[in-house]
Design a protein around this motif. Structure first.
Motif, PDB file in Angstrom:
ATOM      1  N   VAL A 108       0.831  -1.213   0.151  1.00 20.47           N
ATOM      2  CA  VAL A 108       0.078   0.010  -0.066  1.00 20.47           C
ATOM      3  C   VAL A 108       0.961   1.218   0.214  1.00 20.47           C
ATOM      4  CG1 VAL A 108      -1.705   1.371   1.084  1.00 20.47           C
ATOM      5  CG2 VAL A 108      -1.910  -1.283   1.343  1.00 20.47           C
ATOM      6  N   ALA A 109       2.061   1.240   0.798  1.00 18.48           N
ATOM      7  CA  ALA A 109       2.757   2.292   0.852  1.00 18.48           C
ATOM      8  C   ALA A 109       3.437   2.632  -0.530  1.00 18.48           C
ATOM      9  CB  ALA A 109       3.964   1.974   1.932  1.00 18.48           C
ATOM     10  N   LEU A 110       4.011   1.579  -1.177  1.00 18.79           N
ATOM     11  CA  LEU A 110       4.449   1.674  -2.686  1.00 18.79           C
ATOM     12  C   LEU A 110       3.711   2.215  -3.359  1.00 18.79           C
ATOM     13  CD1 LEU A 110       6.655  -1.514  -2.613  1.00 18.79           C
ATOM     14  CD2 LEU A 110       7.338   0.789  -2.752  1.00 18.79           C
ATOM     15  N   ALA A 111       2.462   1.654  -3.326  1.00 21.81           N
ATOM     16  CA  ALA A 111       1.353   2.292  -4.335  1.00 21.81           C
ATOM     17  C   ALA A 111       0.975   3.751  -4.127  1.00 21.81           C
ATOM     18  CB  ALA A 111       0.123   1.380  -4.303  1.00 21.81           C
ATOM     19  N   TYR A 112       0.944   4.228  -2.716  1.00 25.69           N
ATOM     20  CA  TYR A 112       0.825   5.465  -2.626  1.00 25.69           C
ATOM     21  C   TYR A 112       2.128   6.350  -2.925  1.00 25.69           C
ATOM     22  CZ  TYR A 112      -0.051   9.703   0.236  1.00 25.69           C
ATOM     23  OH  TYR A 112      -0.218  11.064   0.758  1.00 25.69           O
ATOM     24  N   GLY A 113       3.327   5.948  -2.660  1.00 26.82           N
ATOM     25  CA  GLY A 113       4.282   6.370  -3.135  1.00 26.82           C
ATOM     26  C   GLY A 113       4.745   6.942  -4.656  1.00 26.82           C
ATOM     27  N   GLU A 114       3.839   5.692  -5.509  1.00 22.82           N
ATOM     28  CA  GLU A 114       3.933   5.855  -6.990  1.00 22.82           C
ATOM     29  C   GLU A 114       2.952   6.803  -7.394  1.00 22.82           C
ATOM     30  OE1 GLU A 114       3.745   2.835 -10.711  1.00 22.82           O
ATOM     31  OE2 GLU A 114       2.805   2.097  -8.675  1.00 22.82           O
ATOM     32  N   LYS A 115       1.926   7.127  -6.774  1.00 23.82           N
ATOM     33  CA  LYS A 115       0.951   8.140  -7.117  1.00 23.82           C
ATOM     34  C   LYS A 115       1.151   9.551  -6.610  1.00 23.82           C
ATOM     35  CE  LYS A 115      -3.909   8.456  -8.461  1.00 23.82           C
ATOM     36  NZ  LYS A 115      -4.968   7.849  -8.617  1.00 23.82           N
ATOM     37  N   TYR A 116       1.763   9.501  -5.181  1.00 25.36           N
ATOM     38  CA  TYR A 116       1.599  10.833  -4.634  1.00 25.36           C
ATOM     39  C   TYR A 116       3.091  11.031  -4.151  1.00 25.36           C
ATOM     40  CZ  TYR A 116      -3.181  10.183  -4.834  1.00 25.36           C
ATOM     41  OH  TYR A 116      -4.632  10.126  -5.212  1.00 25.36           O
ATOM     42  N   SER A 117       4.138  10.724  -4.836  1.00 21.52           N
ATOM     43  CA  SER A 117       5.710  10.973  -4.200  1.00 21.52           C
ATOM     44  C   SER A 117       5.902  12.065  -3.768  1.00 21.52           C
ATOM     45  CB  SER A 117       6.656  10.296  -5.487  1.00 21.52           C
ATOM     46  OG  SER A 117       6.447  11.331  -6.706  1.00 21.52           O
ATOM     47  N   GLU A 118       5.365  13.205  -4.488  1.00 17.48           N
ATOM     48  CA  GLU A 118       5.876  14.541  -3.948  1.00 17.48           C
ATOM     49  C   GLU A 118       5.590  14.918  -2.541  1.00 17.48           C
ATOM     50  OE1 GLU A 118       1.503  14.614  -4.535  1.00 17.48           O
ATOM     51  OE2 GLU A 118       3.006  13.737  -5.846  1.00 17.48           O
ATOM     52  N   SER A 119       4.727  14.055  -1.890  1.00 21.19           N
ATOM     53  CA  SER A 119       4.548  14.292  -0.596  1.00 21.19           C
ATOM     54  C   SER A 119       5.396  13.443   0.502  1.00 21.19           C
ATOM     55  CB  SER A 119       2.896  14.022   0.022  1.00 21.19           C
ATOM     56  OG  SER A 119       2.565  12.753  -0.464  1.00 21.19           O
ATOM     57  N   ILE A 120       6.130  12.463  -0.101  1.00 21.75           N
ATOM     58  CA  ILE A 120       6.787  11.453   0.794  1.00 21.75           C
ATOM     59  C   ILE A 120       8.288  12.005   0.950  1.00 21.75           C
ATOM     60  CG2 ILE A 120       7.538   9.098   0.832  1.00 21.75           C
ATOM     61  CD1 ILE A 120       5.166   8.270  -0.578  1.00 21.75           C
ATOM     62  N   ILE A 121       8.864  12.156   2.072  1.00 19.59           N
ATOM     63  CA  ILE A 121      10.215  12.383   2.188  1.00 19.59           C
ATOM     64  C   ILE A 121      10.938  11.197   2.836  1.00 19.59           C
ATOM     65  CG2 ILE A 121       9.761  14.820   2.909  1.00 19.59           C
ATOM     66  CD1 ILE A 121      10.061  14.180   5.823  1.00 19.59           C
ATOM     67  N   GLY A 122      10.156   9.943   3.072  1.00 14.07           N
ATOM     68  CA  GLY A 122      10.836   8.803   3.501  1.00 14.07           C
ATOM     69  C   GLY A 122       9.864   7.738   3.517  1.00 14.07           C
ATOM     70  N   LEU A 123      10.398   6.437   2.960  1.00 12.44           N
ATOM     71  CA  LEU A 123       9.358   5.196   2.922  1.00 12.44           C
ATOM     72  C   LEU A 123      10.258   4.078   3.181  1.00 12.44           C
ATOM     73  CD1 LEU A 123       6.927   4.302   0.012  1.00 12.44           C
ATOM     74  CD2 LEU A 123       8.737   2.532   0.770  1.00 12.44           C
ATOM     75  N   GLY A 124       9.579   3.183   4.192  1.00  9.48           N
ATOM     76  CA  GLY A 124      10.123   1.902   4.832  1.00  9.48           C
ATOM     77  C   GLY A 124       9.201   0.800   4.783  1.00  9.48           C
TER      78      GLY A 124
END
Length: 140
Positions: A108-124
């Motif tokens: 889910v985090a990866l799917a979110y990041g793929e679409k809304y990467s501009e808001s993510i400063i880190g992903l684990g």
């Protein structure tokens, strides 16, 4: 470290479905914790207790888990769960965040990041991977 934080769910009506999430802690940086399949927010209990003194934590129950109702679409997919996360992020007016996903929550985090990467400063990712599941894992 705080002793036994008592979480109170926030509720958000996503279309006709109710999403429950927990907004805990204080801090300028927001961390969003996404649980895995067959779990709910409680899987993050120790992390919530440890991190809430320094960070704002958003901890949703994915649809059909914990205090969230299931999506009406019986064929709900990871992208729809990511849209549920986006609805919470938008409602809370969060401009930047760190997302940590456990198992299916990592997908889910990866799917979110793929679409809304501009808001993510880190992903684990914990017990998760950026690679697609094979047929055997999908069946399991």
């Amino acid at each position: 470290m705080q002793n036994s934080i008592k979480l109170t769910p926030q509720h958000y009506h996503y279309g006709i479905d109710q999403l429950a999430y927990f907004d805990e802690g204080k801090g300028d940086q927001t961390i969003l914790l996404i649980h895995g399949f067959g779990e709910d927010h409680r899987v993050w209990k120790n992390q919530i207790e440890f991190l809430s003194s320094q960070f704002t934590l958003i901890v949703p129950d994915l649809p059909g888990s914990g205090k969230s109702s299931p999506l009406k679409n019986e064929e709900a997919n990871i992208e729809e769960y990511a849209e549920c996360i986006r609805a919470i992020v938008t409602k809370e007016n969060i401009n930047s965040l760190v997302i940590i996903g456990h198992s299916m929550g990592g997908y889910v985090a990866l799917a979110y990041g793929e679409k809304y990467s501009e808001s993510i400063i880190g992903l684990g990712l914990f017990h998760s991977t950026a690679f697609a599941d094979n047929e055997l894992k999908i069946e399991a």
